[in-house]
Design a protein around this motif. Structure first.
Motif, PDB file in Angstrom:
ATOM      1  N   LEU A 109       0.846  -1.191   0.000  1.00  0.00           N
ATOM      2  CA  LEU A 109       0.000   0.000   0.000  1.00  0.00           C
ATOM      3  C   LEU A 109       0.882   1.243   0.000  1.00  0.00           C
ATOM      4  O   LEU A 109       1.897   1.282   0.696  1.00  0.00           O
ATOM      5  CB  LEU A 109      -0.907   0.022   1.227  1.00  0.00           C
ATOM      6  CG  LEU A 109      -1.902   1.195   1.275  1.00  0.00           C
ATOM      7  CD1 LEU A 109      -3.042   0.967   0.295  1.00  0.00           C
ATOM      8  CD2 LEU A 109      -2.439   1.406   2.684  1.00  0.00           C
ATOM      9  N   VAL A 110       0.473   2.256  -0.759  1.00  0.00           N
ATOM     10  CA  VAL A 110       1.199   3.520  -0.790  1.00  0.00           C
ATOM     11  C   VAL A 110       0.294   4.607  -0.215  1.00  0.00           C
ATOM     12  O   VAL A 110      -0.856   4.758  -0.641  1.00  0.00           O
ATOM     13  CB  VAL A 110       1.635   3.895  -2.220  1.00  0.00           C
ATOM     14  CG1 VAL A 110       2.529   5.135  -2.187  1.00  0.00           C
ATOM     15  CG2 VAL A 110       2.369   2.732  -2.884  1.00  0.00           C
ATOM     16  N   VAL A 111       0.815   5.349   0.765  1.00  0.00           N
ATOM     17  CA  VAL A 111       0.080   6.448   1.403  1.00  0.00           C
ATOM     18  C   VAL A 111       0.902   7.721   1.178  1.00  0.00           C
ATOM     19  O   VAL A 111       1.714   8.104   2.027  1.00  0.00           O
ATOM     20  CB  VAL A 111      -0.139   6.186   2.904  1.00  0.00           C
ATOM     21  CG1 VAL A 111      -0.984   7.300   3.530  1.00  0.00           C
ATOM     22  CG2 VAL A 111      -0.803   4.833   3.125  1.00  0.00           C
ATOM     23  N   PRO A 112       0.704   8.414   0.043  1.00  0.00           N
ATOM     24  CA  PRO A 112       1.581   9.527  -0.341  1.00  0.00           C
ATOM     25  C   PRO A 112       1.067  10.908   0.060  1.00  0.00           C
ATOM     26  O   PRO A 112       1.244  11.883  -0.677  1.00  0.00           O
ATOM     27  CB  PRO A 112       1.622   9.377  -1.865  1.00  0.00           C
ATOM     28  CG  PRO A 112       0.233   8.894  -2.208  1.00  0.00           C
ATOM     29  CD  PRO A 112      -0.216   8.036  -1.040  1.00  0.00           C
ATOM     30  N   ARG A 131       0.129  -6.217   4.720  1.00  0.00           N
ATOM     31  CA  ARG A 131       0.619  -5.445   3.583  1.00  0.00           C
ATOM     32  C   ARG A 131       1.534  -4.334   4.093  1.00  0.00           C
ATOM     33  O   ARG A 131       1.080  -3.457   4.834  1.00  0.00           O
ATOM     34  CB  ARG A 131      -0.537  -4.823   2.798  1.00  0.00           C
ATOM     35  CG  ARG A 131      -1.542  -5.832   2.240  1.00  0.00           C
ATOM     36  CD  ARG A 131      -0.874  -6.817   1.286  1.00  0.00           C
ATOM     37  NE  ARG A 131      -1.847  -7.710   0.676  1.00  0.00           N
ATOM     38  CZ  ARG A 131      -2.012  -8.985   1.020  1.00  0.00           C
ATOM     39  NH1 ARG A 131      -1.276  -9.509   1.998  1.00  0.00           N
ATOM     40  NH2 ARG A 131      -2.900  -9.732   0.405  1.00  0.00           N
ATOM     41  N   PRO A 132       2.819  -4.358   3.740  1.00  0.00           N
ATOM     42  CA  PRO A 132       3.698  -3.260   4.133  1.00  0.00           C
ATOM     43  C   PRO A 132       3.285  -1.966   3.452  1.00  0.00           C
ATOM     44  O   PRO A 132       2.579  -1.986   2.431  1.00  0.00           O
ATOM     45  CB  PRO A 132       5.086  -3.725   3.682  1.00  0.00           C
ATOM     46  CG  PRO A 132       4.831  -4.724   2.610  1.00  0.00           C
ATOM     47  CD  PRO A 132       3.515  -5.374   2.941  1.00  0.00           C
ATOM     48  N   VAL A 133       3.727  -0.854   3.995  1.00  0.00           N
ATOM     49  CA  VAL A 133       3.269   0.465   3.547  1.00  0.00           C
ATOM     50  C   VAL A 133       4.449   1.349   3.155  1.00  0.00           C
ATOM     51  O   VAL A 133       5.440   1.432   3.886  1.00  0.00           O
ATOM     52  CB  VAL A 133       2.460   1.163   4.668  1.00  0.00           C
ATOM     53  CG1 VAL A 133       2.127   2.606   4.288  1.00  0.00           C
ATOM     54  CG2 VAL A 133       1.186   0.373   4.969  1.00  0.00           C
ATOM     55  N   ILE A 134       4.316   1.986   2.008  1.00  0.00           N
ATOM     56  CA  ILE A 134       5.193   3.095   1.635  1.00  0.00           C
ATOM     57  C   ILE A 134       4.438   4.353   2.034  1.00  0.00           C
ATOM     58  O   ILE A 134       3.396   4.665   1.455  1.00  0.00           O
ATOM     59  CB  ILE A 134       5.496   3.109   0.127  1.00  0.00           C
ATOM     60  CG1 ILE A 134       6.212   1.828  -0.297  1.00  0.00           C
ATOM     61  CG2 ILE A 134       6.348   4.333  -0.225  1.00  0.00           C
ATOM     62  CD1 ILE A 134       6.422   1.713  -1.797  1.00  0.00           C
ATOM     63  N   GLY A 135       4.924   5.064   3.030  1.00  0.00           N
ATOM     64  CA  GLY A 135       4.210   6.229   3.543  1.00  0.00           C
ATOM     65  C   GLY A 135       5.015   7.500   3.397  1.00  0.00           C
ATOM     66  O   GLY A 135       6.255   7.474   3.359  1.00  0.00           O
ATOM     67  N   SER A 136       4.320   8.612   3.323  1.00  0.00           N
ATOM     68  CA  SER A 136       5.000   9.903   3.197  1.00  0.00           C
ATOM     69  C   SER A 136       5.555  10.350   4.541  1.00  0.00           C
ATOM     70  O   SER A 136       5.120   9.886   5.605  1.00  0.00           O
ATOM     71  CB  SER A 136       4.048  10.956   2.631  1.00  0.00           C
ATOM     72  OG  SER A 136       3.080  11.328   3.587  1.00  0.00           O
ATOM     73  N   ASP A 137       6.493  11.279   4.475  1.00  0.00           N
ATOM     74  CA  ASP A 137       7.143  11.777   5.690  1.00  0.00           C
ATOM     75  C   ASP A 137       6.373  12.944   6.286  1.00  0.00           C
ATOM     76  O   ASP A 137       6.964  13.932   6.713  1.00  0.00           O
ATOM     77  CB  ASP A 137       8.588  12.193   5.379  1.00  0.00           C
ATOM     78  CG  ASP A 137       8.670  13.287   4.309  1.00  0.00           C
ATOM     79  OD1 ASP A 137       7.627  13.628   3.693  1.00  0.00           O
ATOM     80  OD2 ASP A 137       9.775  13.811   4.077  1.00  0.00           O
ATOM     81  N   ILE A 152       9.540   5.107   4.371  1.00  0.00           N
ATOM     82  CA  ILE A 152       9.104   6.498   4.399  1.00  0.00           C
ATOM     83  C   ILE A 152       9.746   7.230   3.219  1.00  0.00           C
ATOM     84  O   ILE A 152      10.945   7.093   2.963  1.00  0.00           O
ATOM     85  CB  ILE A 152       9.493   7.178   5.726  1.00  0.00           C
ATOM     86  CG1 ILE A 152       8.840   6.441   6.899  1.00  0.00           C
ATOM     87  CG2 ILE A 152       9.071   8.645   5.721  1.00  0.00           C
ATOM     88  CD1 ILE A 152       7.319   6.382   6.837  1.00  0.00           C
ATOM     89  N   VAL A 153       8.941   8.020   2.515  1.00  0.00           N
ATOM     90  CA  VAL A 153       9.423   8.763   1.357  1.00  0.00           C
ATOM     91  C   VAL A 153       8.903  10.197   1.427  1.00  0.00           C
ATOM     92  O   VAL A 153       7.929  10.485   2.118  1.00  0.00           O
ATOM     93  CB  VAL A 153       8.958   8.120   0.033  1.00  0.00           C
ATOM     94  CG1 VAL A 153       9.518   6.721  -0.136  1.00  0.00           C
ATOM     95  CG2 VAL A 153       7.423   8.094  -0.048  1.00  0.00           C
ATOM     96  N   ASP A 154       9.552  11.071   0.692  1.00  0.00           N
ATOM     97  CA  ASP A 154       9.064  12.432   0.484  1.00  0.00           C
ATOM     98  C   ASP A 154       8.181  12.399  -0.759  1.00  0.00           C
ATOM     99  O   ASP A 154       8.671  12.107  -1.857  1.00  0.00           O
ATOM    100  CB  ASP A 154      10.242  13.385   0.280  1.00  0.00           C
ATOM    101  CG  ASP A 154       9.810  14.824   0.021  1.00  0.00           C
ATOM    102  OD1 ASP A 154       8.593  15.075  -0.136  1.00  0.00           O
ATOM    103  OD2 ASP A 154      10.693  15.696  -0.041  1.00  0.00           O
ATOM    104  N   PRO A 155       6.872  12.651  -0.620  1.00  0.00           N
ATOM    105  CA  PRO A 155       5.993  12.552  -1.783  1.00  0.00           C
ATOM    106  C   PRO A 155       6.331  13.543  -2.892  1.00  0.00           C
ATOM    107  O   PRO A 155       5.919  13.348  -4.040  1.00  0.00           O
ATOM    108  CB  PRO A 155       4.597  12.810  -1.198  1.00  0.00           C
ATOM    109  CG  PRO A 155       4.851  13.611   0.035  1.00  0.00           C
ATOM    110  CD  PRO A 155       6.146  13.097   0.583  1.00  0.00           C
ATOM    111  N   ASP A 156       7.061  14.599  -2.545  1.00  0.00           N
ATOM    112  CA  ASP A 156       7.455  15.573  -3.559  1.00  0.00           C
ATOM    113  C   ASP A 156       8.750  15.189  -4.272  1.00  0.00           C
ATOM    114  O   ASP A 156       9.172  15.879  -5.198  1.00  0.00           O
ATOM    115  CB  ASP A 156       7.619  16.956  -2.916  1.00  0.00           C
ATOM    116  CG  ASP A 156       6.285  17.531  -2.450  1.00  0.00           C
ATOM    117  OD1 ASP A 156       5.270  17.242  -3.119  1.00  0.00           O
ATOM    118  OD2 ASP A 156       6.254  18.244  -1.442  1.00  0.00           O
ATOM    119  N   ASP A 157       9.372  14.102  -3.831  1.00  0.00           N
ATOM    120  CA  ASP A 157      10.583  13.598  -4.483  1.00  0.00           C
ATOM    121  C   ASP A 157      10.161  12.508  -5.469  1.00  0.00           C
ATOM    122  O   ASP A 157      10.101  11.326  -5.132  1.00  0.00           O
ATOM    123  CB  ASP A 157      11.552  13.052  -3.434  1.00  0.00           C
ATOM    124  CG  ASP A 157      12.845  12.506  -4.040  1.00  0.00           C
ATOM    125  OD1 ASP A 157      12.996  12.553  -5.283  1.00  0.00           O
ATOM    126  OD2 ASP A 157      13.689  12.035  -3.264  1.00  0.00           O
TER     127      ASP A 157
END
Length: 210
Positions: A109-112, A131-137, A152-157
């Motif tokens: 799952l992606v939560v951007p 389900r692992p998650v890619i989530g925004s910072d 954890i990712v920066d959704p603007d990157d």
């Protein structure tokens, strides 16, 4: 706290307990044939960052993975998302669905979110389905993801998010292990845990009867 208030206060985090999460597991994350399936579940609104995810996903070669989208929103905004998607065959739009219906179809799952989302329930719902998650910072998302497992990712990157999607594809055989760690987090964030947290807060404050 950021302004220096409550310097001498004891801090205790009480997380919202959830009783409505489906804690059944259909299949391990990453298990199955065909392209890896990423998912987005939530309101189709600008603050939820789906446009960022679509652009990053669009940087993957077509057929490398699938993106399954569940949710509804204002027609004009949804139309703009369709233009970003560009009619790719590896993007599926489900409209409104129950969480389990989408989560059973995906691997990650992606939560951007682009705003300071405080405690999105969808993270815990994903964890309950392993389900692992890619989530925004942003906001409380890193803390929630930290309860289980994910990234954890920066959704603007844009390149950074695309890179994380690629890494999940390349490390597909590890996703089931990530998912098992996620499930343990979903099982402890219960209403009983929340009530005990409030009782502990009152006990620490010196209130009687707790």
């Amino acid at each position: 706290v950021g302004h220096g208030w409550f310097r001498d206060a004891e801090r205790l985090v009480v997380r919202n307990g959830q009783h409505s999460i489906d804690r059944s597991v259909d299949r391990p994350s990453g298990d199955g044939d065909g392209p890896l399936r990423f998912g987005f579940l939530g309101r189709l609104a600008e603050t939820k960052g789906l446009d960022r995810l679509l652009r990053s996903f669009g940087d993957l070669p077509e057929g490398r993975a699938e993106l399954v989208i569940g949710g509804t929103g204002e027609p004009d905004y949804v139309a703009s998302l369709g233009e970003i998607a560009g009619g790719r065959s590896d993007i599926r739009w489900l409209g409104f669905v129950e969480p389990g219906e989408l989560l059973d179809q995906i691997d990650v799952l992606v939560v951007p979110s682009t705003w300071d989302d405080t405690a999105p329930l969808v993270v815990l719902e994903a964890f309950a389905h392993e389900r692992p998650v890619i989530g925004s910072d942003r906001g409380g998302i890193p803390e929630l993801v930290g309860l289980g497992d994910g990234w954890i990712v920066d959704p603007d990157d844009r390149a950074g998010l695309t890179g994380r999607l690629e890494q999940c594809i390349e490390q597909r055989d590890r996703l089931a292990e990530h998912g098992r760690r996620c499930r343990s987090a979903a099982l402890v964030v219960t209403v009983a845990d929340m009530l005990e947290g409030y009782r502990e807060a009152y006990r620490r404050s010196g209130a009687r009867g707790f």
